[in-house]
Design an enzyme around this catalytic site. Structure first.
Site, PDB file in Angstrom:
ATOM      1  N   GLU A 218       0.813  -1.069  -0.231  1.00 49.12           N
ATOM      2  CA  GLU A 218      -0.048   0.127  -0.029  1.00 49.12           C
ATOM      3  C   GLU A 218       0.905   1.542   0.188  1.00 49.12           C
ATOM      4  O   GLU A 218       1.115   1.338   1.198  1.00 49.12           O
ATOM      5  CB  GLU A 218      -1.068  -0.071   1.216  1.00 49.12           C
ATOM      6  CG  GLU A 218      -1.874  -1.202   1.310  1.00 49.12           C
ATOM      7  CD  GLU A 218      -2.900  -1.193   0.355  1.00 49.12           C
ATOM      8  OE1 GLU A 218      -2.902   0.003  -0.273  1.00 49.12           O
ATOM      9  OE2 GLU A 218      -3.574  -1.877  -0.078  1.00 49.12           O
ATOM     10  N   CYS A 252      -2.205   9.389   2.453  1.00 49.00           N
ATOM     11  CA  CYS A 252      -1.218   8.672   1.348  1.00 49.00           C
ATOM     12  C   CYS A 252      -2.360   8.835   0.126  1.00 49.00           C
ATOM     13  O   CYS A 252      -1.874   8.771  -0.956  1.00 49.00           O
ATOM     14  CB  CYS A 252      -1.339   6.516   1.625  1.00 49.00           C
ATOM     15  SG  CYS A 252      -2.039   5.775   2.206  1.00 49.00           S
TER      16      CYS A 252
END
Length: 475
Positions: A218, A252
């Site tokens: 991720e 993110c």
């Protein structure tokens, strides 16, 4: 809180082996998985004040509202979702065999893989540690967690919380810095999840490669918001401000840059500045604004602005005098800052910003905007703003990102049934909900031949049978 000593690197392999041996001796069944999740939910809920204090101490200051929303609520919701669906997720899934194999049948059985390693980051240090842990436990695995060294108090909180919930041979936590993280990545896990930067993700994947450890990465990237000419600017500015300045941009899937039609660029800048004032006032020690995690990250962000100014790019920030800037640096308070029309060679366009700096770029046609997005690596998130479904469909058809929220930001992360993950430089694989359960399972295909079924097709003489089948298919 006294910070615990780092885990000796020499202990990592023995701990992983202890977890694997215990898992092999008694693989968690439905009752154990459910009991584990309930104990985790109850213990975590009871310790939310301690979690909040630990995160705020690690950041220097972080909004408690952000902690409750992004850490506590999302984690608890993920546990409840898993508890609600666990029995269905564990159930074998029917699969067709096709008429050629009748009367056989087939199914796909979700089976636990063993020991899952989790490397979690500092920006959402509880959510991004516990949400994948929930998926791994639901899937019937044991877990070895290595949280970030940049949030030591929160990492210690996690270790103490998990030690109270799980036996030491079911979930273990390793504490330490980059050297320990590198050794952790090289352990022969049955699956390894890493959340963090693309650069470190490459190192994690390389460390896992000798063991052929399956990895879920991720990562991140430059997530664009694309404001089409038909969308109201005030509403776009409000939603982009949330997507950019939540957690001071240390997200993110946060908005990394915004593209807006050329005629309305200056109006969007004004709308964003109005949002800044409405949310944080004059930025004098704002209580609802998170600080940058450490001095190194603060210096990196400051260097992006220095680079932009050196290139003659317009930088719009709420404080202009040097004394205020120095005071902000001392407490790592980095105000929301706009960079107007930076070139592709500017540092703010070369790297994922991961902070409250927002480049504002204009375009003269939608095709031009799409082309600009496609010049960069595929991002973890994309945010198109338009009331015209045809325009949205065009953007989605001509770009590719890890996930999308249309006419808002961040929200797809909280939808449990949507897979969360990137593509290429923004990540590999996906988690959340059933997708996380499946990520940490072996979806085992099983073919059942009926004991009374004839199988002469697979033994001589079979040539006539195959010739007949080919003639039938060729009709």
């Amino acid at each position: 809180m006294d910070i615990l000593a780092d885990t000796p690197i020499a202990d990592l392999a023995a701990t992983r082996e202890r977890l694997r041996t215990a898992w092999q001796a008694r693989k968690p069944d439905y009752a154990q998985r459910r009991a584990d999740l309930i104990r985790l939910r109850d213990a975590f809920r009871a310790h939310i004040p301690q979690m909040d204090a630990a995160i705020r101490a690690d950041f220097g200051h972080r909004s408690s509202h952000e902690n409750l929303l992004s850490e506590a609520m999302i984690t608890l919701a993920e546990i409840e979702h898993a508890l609600s669906h666990l029995r269905a997720w564990m159930r074998p899934r029917r699969a067709a065999v096709g008429w050629r194999f009748w009367p056989a049948r087939a199914q796909i059985r979700p089976e636990p893989v063993g020991v899952v390693g989790i490397l979690s980051p500092w920006n959402y240090p509880v959510n991004l540690a516990l949400v994948p842990l929930v998926s791994a436990i639901a899937a019937g695995n044991h877990v070895y967690l290595k949280p970030s060294e940049h949030t030591p108090r929160t990492s210690q909180f996690l270790r103490e919380l998990l030690a109270d919930v799980f036996p030491e041979d079911r979930v273990a936590v390793a504490l330490g810095g980059p050297e320990l993280g590198a050794a952790f990545s090289a352990l022969p896990f049955d699956h390894l999840l890493f959340t963090g930067s693309t650069a470190v993700g490459r190192k994690v994947m390389a460390a896992a490669a000798p063991n052929l450890t399956p990895v879920t990465l991720e990562l991140g990237g430059k997530a664009p918001a694309l404001v089409c000419a038909d969308y109201p600017l005030e509403q776009a500015a409000a939603r982009i401000a949330t997507g950019k300045w939540f957690n001071a941009g240390q997200t993110c899937i946060g908005v990394d840059y915004v593209l807006v039609d050329h005629a309305r660029r200056d109006a969007l800048v004004e709308a964003l500045l109005a949002q800044l004032k409405a949310r944080y006032g004059d930025m004098t020690a704002p209580q609802d604004y998170t600080r940058i995690i450490n001095a190194s990250q603060y210096a990196r962000l400051a260097s992006y602005l220095d680079d932009a100014r050196a290139r003659g790019v317009q930088v719009v920030e709420p404080f202009e005098d040097g004394s205020t800037r120095e005071a902000n640096a001392a407490q790592r308070l980095f105000p929301p800052t706009l960079v107007i029309e930076p070139g592709d060679d500017a540092q703010v366009m070369q790297h994922e910003i991961f902070g409250p700096i927002l480049p504002v770029l204009s375009y003269r046609s939608l095709d031009e905007a799409i082309a600009r997005i496609n010049r960069l690596d595929r991002p973890l998130a994309l945010y198109p703003f338009s009331r015209d479904s045809a325009q949205v469909d065009k953007i989605l058809a001509q770009t590719l990102a890890g996930g999308v929220t249309v006419n808002d930001t961040l929200l797809h992360f909280g939808a449990h049934d949507l897979p969360f993950g990137g593509i290429g430089p923004s990540g590999i694989g996906a988690i959340h909900g059933r997708n996380g359960f499946d990520a940490f399972s072996k979806l085992l295909p099983v073919f059942y031949q009926r004991p009374w079924a004839g199988s002469d097709l697979l033994k001589p003489p079979y040539k006539g049978k195959i010739d007949a089948m080919i003639r039938f298919l060729a009709k």
